[in-house]
Design an enzyme around this catalytic site. Structure first.
Site, PDB file in Angstrom:
ATOM      1  N   LYS A  71       0.830  -1.207   0.000  1.00 48.28           N
ATOM      2  CA  LYS A  71       0.000   0.000   0.000  1.00 48.28           C
ATOM      3  C   LYS A  71       0.864   1.256   0.000  1.00 48.28           C
ATOM      4  CE  LYS A  71      -3.791  -2.313   2.407  1.00 48.28           C
ATOM      5  NZ  LYS A  71      -4.478  -2.534   3.685  1.00 48.28           N
ATOM      6  N   GLN A 115      -4.555  -1.979  10.096  1.00 51.53           N
ATOM      7  CA  GLN A 115      -4.426  -3.265   9.424  1.00 51.53           C
ATOM      8  C   GLN A 115      -4.919  -4.408  10.313  1.00 51.53           C
ATOM      9  OE1 GLN A 115      -3.550  -3.792   6.223  1.00 51.53           O
ATOM     10  NE2 GLN A 115      -3.944  -5.956   6.497  1.00 51.53           N
ATOM     11  N   ASP A 138     -11.171   2.437   4.933  1.00 51.78           N
ATOM     12  CA  ASP A 138     -11.466   1.005   4.870  1.00 51.78           C
ATOM     13  C   ASP A 138     -12.965   0.747   4.792  1.00 51.78           C
ATOM     14  OD1 ASP A 138      -9.454  -0.851   4.589  1.00 51.78           O
ATOM     15  OD2 ASP A 138      -8.879  -0.837   6.697  1.00 51.78           O
TER      16      ASP A 138
END
Length: 310
Positions: A71, A115, A138
């Site tokens: 990312k 994460q 997200d």
């Protein structure tokens, strides 16, 4: 390699005169990054702020570390600002919440992710609820999930968003189709079922959401025009579960030890690709299908920060 594979399956599908198409997530995600890079140049030319994405990584999970590093590279490629916050596995819940609070109040950070998975001593739900919905790229916060359900502008979870984008760019027919989603997670299965049933394109499907308690799953799948497999069981979807001409989206990705590989492992999806592909009109490979699109969708969500602010 995929061209050769496509040619092989085209020959095997000649009897039904419907060539199989591999939905190439790697190629498509590369195009998306190129498009985003051009938008970044436009923002700079207008004197506007370039999106800045941050990520919090707790612990040393190998797959998570690899994914977060990818990312960061994606951000560099498109021209976004990026910040990676690495915390040790023994980080307490309170310490992680403090780090989240700092990002919530940092005006330079437009969006960020925590994460997953987190260490077992940390309550993931509590952490996700602490994320500022305006920075929740997200798309996991209940506020954003609610907006998605109501088909309002918001951040959509990256994997479902990536799948929808892949279907759109390959012009896969969805209206009026019977779609079966296998797996009901809040990250993939549940939002995927909502998105494909909405009055959009891709969408307007009649969706059946299946899970571990579903009866006659094989028969349900055999009646599906579109199958989205997201349960994390390698090779679960077999050829006898798929009807001729179906579109199959393989979300699963499992590492299997393989000493013949330089990495020491190989990746398998939830679909028995070699057996299922000859029956399909469209199918995603593993790797190279949904995975790259998930990363691309996160970049798209980060760019959406500027759109939602406008």
């Amino acid at each position: 390699w995929w061209k050769k594979r496509n040619d092989e399956y085209d020959a095997r599908n000649a009897l039904r005169n419907e060539p199989m198409v591999v939905l190439d997530g790697k190629e498509t995600s590369a195009k998306i990054r190129q498009e985003l890079a051009l938008k970044v140049k436009e923002l700079k030319a207008q004197g506007r702020k370039v999106p800045h994405l941050a990520a919090i990584l707790v612990g040393e999970d190998g797959a998570s570390r690899t994914y977060v590093n990818a990312k960061v590279r994606d951000c560099e490629e498109v021209g976004f600002g990026s910040t990676l916050i690495k915390l040790p596995a023994e980080t307490t819940e309170a310490e992680l919440l403090k780090a989240i609070g700092k990002l919530n109040h940092d005006e330079d950070i437009d969006g960020y992710i925590v994460q997953l998975p987190l260490p077992k001593h940390i309550d993931e739900t509590k952490i996700l609820l602490a994320v500022d919905p305006r920075k929740d790229v997200d798309g996991f916060h209940p506020q954003n999930v609610g907006k998605m359900t109501l088909n309002l502008p918001t951040y959509i979870p990256a994997t479902p968003q990536g799948i929808v984008e892949l279907l759109r760019r390959y012009e896969v027919p969805t209206e009026g189709k019977n779609c079966v989603v296998i797996g009901r997670s809040n990250i993939v299965g549940s939002p995927m079922s909502i998105l494909l049933s909405q009055h959009n394109y891709p969408g307007n499907c009649t969706v059946t959401l299946c899970h571990s308690r579903t009866r006659d799953l094989e028969e349900i799948c055999r009646n599906a025009d579109i199958i989205v497999a997201a349960l994390g069981r390698p090779g679960f979807v077999t050829a006898d579960m798929v009807k001729e001409g179906a579109c199959v989206i393989d979300v699963g990705i499992t590492r299997i030890d393989d000493s013949s590989k330089k990495s020491g492992f190989r990746l398998l999806g939830d679909v028995d690709f070699d057996a299922v592909a000859p029956k399909c009109s469209f199918i995603t490979p593993v790797p190279g299908g949904v995975g790259p699109m998930t990363r691309a969708a996160l970049m798209m969500n980060t760019m959406k920060v500027t759109e939602l602010e406008d």
